[in-house]
Scaffold this motif. Structure first.
Motif, PDB file in Angstrom:
ATOM      1  N   PRO A   1      24.053  31.333  66.739  1.00  0.00           N
ATOM      2  CA  PRO A   1      25.352  31.993  66.884  1.00  0.00           C
ATOM      3  C   PRO A   1      26.554  31.062  66.654  1.00  0.00           C
ATOM      4  O   PRO A   1      26.528  29.898  67.067  1.00  0.00           O
ATOM      5  N   TRP A   2      27.570  31.589  66.020  1.00  0.00           N
ATOM      6  CA  TRP A   2      28.803  30.833  65.767  1.00  0.00           C
ATOM      7  C   TRP A   2      30.004  31.680  66.145  1.00  0.00           C
ATOM      8  O   TRP A   2      30.041  32.873  65.840  1.00  0.00           O
ATOM      9  N   LEU A   3      30.970  31.033  66.766  1.00  0.00           N
ATOM     10  CA  LEU A   3      32.265  31.670  66.939  1.00  0.00           C
ATOM     11  C   LEU A   3      33.013  31.431  65.629  1.00  0.00           C
ATOM     12  O   LEU A   3      33.241  30.276  65.243  1.00  0.00           O
ATOM     13  N   VAL A   4      33.351  32.515  64.922  1.00  0.00           N
ATOM     14  CA  VAL A   4      33.950  32.332  63.593  1.00  0.00           C
ATOM     15  C   VAL A   4      35.432  32.689  63.574  1.00  0.00           C
ATOM     16  O   VAL A   4      36.137  32.432  62.604  1.00  0.00           O
ATOM     17  N   TYR A   5      35.881  33.291  64.655  1.00  0.00           N
ATOM     18  CA  TYR A   5      37.299  33.634  64.703  1.00  0.00           C
ATOM     19  C   TYR A   5      37.768  33.644  66.142  1.00  0.00           C
ATOM     20  O   TYR A   5      37.031  34.028  67.059  1.00  0.00           O
ATOM     21  N   ALA A   6      39.006  33.230  66.377  1.00  0.00           N
ATOM     22  CA  ALA A   6      39.610  33.310  67.703  1.00  0.00           C
ATOM     23  C   ALA A   6      41.066  33.675  67.531  1.00  0.00           C
ATOM     24  O   ALA A   6      41.740  33.145  66.635  1.00  0.00           O
ATOM     25  N   GLY A   7      41.552  34.614  68.343  1.00  0.00           N
ATOM     26  CA  GLY A   7      42.952  35.017  68.194  1.00  0.00           C
ATOM     27  C   GLY A   7      43.439  35.788  69.398  1.00  0.00           C
ATOM     28  O   GLY A   7      42.782  35.830  70.440  1.00  0.00           O
TER      29      GLY A   7
END
Ligand SMILES: [Zn+2]
Length: 354
Positions: free
Chosen positions: A105-111
């Motif tokens: 798993p990867w965190l690919v976006y944060a906002g």
């Protein structure tokens, strides 16, 4: 399943969110220092898998719950793979998590909170999902980090075995005790430990006086290779030895050492081996800058080794947050409040003095 890591792109986005979403020290100062010092891998001592960030905690809890919900439906259709909605309820910040082709798993976006399913889908369509996926650089960092973590974990496991060995040796003076460690190849190795000098006095909790009791321990490893010796030496450095009288590689490749260590440190480390973690972790860990502790506190096993090895803050039995790895001096006494809660130090002596 491995823990969720941010891609470099998501890491940049985390940087733009409020700083207090980091529950412990943000990695930026260390990253900046590594870049300034032109480290080959600037992420080397930054563990992206365990960054204490609220969005990463939220992403990990989706993994822990077996990906049961939280899907961006439209975005998943666009990306042609599941895109999970990561949400931090306290701040309303959102993120997106995907799995790579290996299932990691990867965190690919944060906002911020205005990030809706439709908006994610639109962004994916515009930039193509390829843009969101971890790239070669992300994979290279992960690989280097995994190797680094494995070597640290090995040293922590070796330290654990060594502490039990030294404890058993203290209980059987004049005898050589054996303890087993697992080396980097996964093979079992035997260590021989013996207390060769030093005899402490029972700790008097009513006196703030001198408790500088030291013991000298001999440690003999079986014949081993360079890497195994390095692991052993690294584990011994966590004992904060007062002195290292012998550190001899014998002709068969075995390592013989005579190490003088403070009994208080042995008690502190042994406390961490015997204390189980029944305690709930506080939901918010406020990071306080380094403050020298006048004494050695007892910490539960789950906290002590990670904090010594990875430099994380830990909560002592008596309720103090501190960073053991920064508490370098070996001449400190045991915290009286901790010893009152769990009489580990006196426990060691009672058996010895019988
Ligand atoms: Zn304490």
């Amino acid at each position: 399943m491995r823990s969720v890591r941010p891609t470099l792109r998501a890491l940049q986005q985390l940087r733009c969110l409020p700083a207090d979403l980091f529950l412990s020290e943000a990695p930026w100062p260390r990253l900046k220092r590594n870049i300034t010092h032109r480290e080959r891998n600037p992420f080397l001592d930054i563990d992206l898998s365990s960054l204490d960030h609220r969005l990463l905690h939220a992403a990990n809890s989706i993994v822990d719950k077996g990906f049961a919900s939280d899907r961006y439906k439209a975005a998943s259709r666009t990306a042609e793979r599941p895109v999970y909605e990561v949400r931090d309820h306290s701040s309303g910040c959102r993120g997106a998590m995907i799995l790579d082709d290996n299932g990691d798993p990867w965190l690919v976006y944060a906002g911020y909170h205005d990030w809706s399913d439709a908006k994610v889908a639109a962004a994916l369509k515009k930039s193509r999902s390829r843009y969101w996926m971890p790239n070669e650089k992300d994979f290279a960092i992960r690989e280097a980090e995994d190797a680094w973590l494995a070597s640290k974990r090995l040293a922590a496991d070796t330290l654990d075995a060594l502490i039990i060995g030294i404890h058993n040796a203290l209980l059987s003076p004049n005898e050589t005790v054996e303890c087993g460690i697992t080396d980097h190849n996964g093979s079992e190795q035997r260590l021989e430990v013996q207390v060769i000098s030093g005899k402490g006095q029972p700790l008097n909790l009513d006196e703030s006086g001198d408790q500088e009791a030291y013991i000298t321990v001999s440690i003999l490893s079986g014949p081993n290779d360079y890497e195994s010796r390095q692991t052993l030496q690294r584990a011994i450095s966590y004992l904060k030895p007062k002195s290292l009288e012998y550190n001899v590689i014998q002709s068969d490749g075995s390592l013989y050492m005579e190490v003088t260590v403070s009994e208080a440190i042995i008690a502190q480390l042994f406390a961490s081996v015997v204390l189980s973690s029944s305690e709930q972790k506080p939901s918010r860990l406020s990071f306080t800058p380094y403050e020298a502790q006048p004494c050695l506190h007892y910490i539960r096993k789950e906290s002590l080794i990670p904090s010594m090895v990875y430099g994380k803050a830990a909560l002592s039995l008596c309720g103090v947050w501190f960073i053991p790895s920064q508490d370098e001096s070996s001449g400190k006494p045991i915290c009286k409040d901790c010893e009152k809660i769990e009489p580990v130090f006196n426990g060691l002596h009672q058996v010895k003095l019988e």
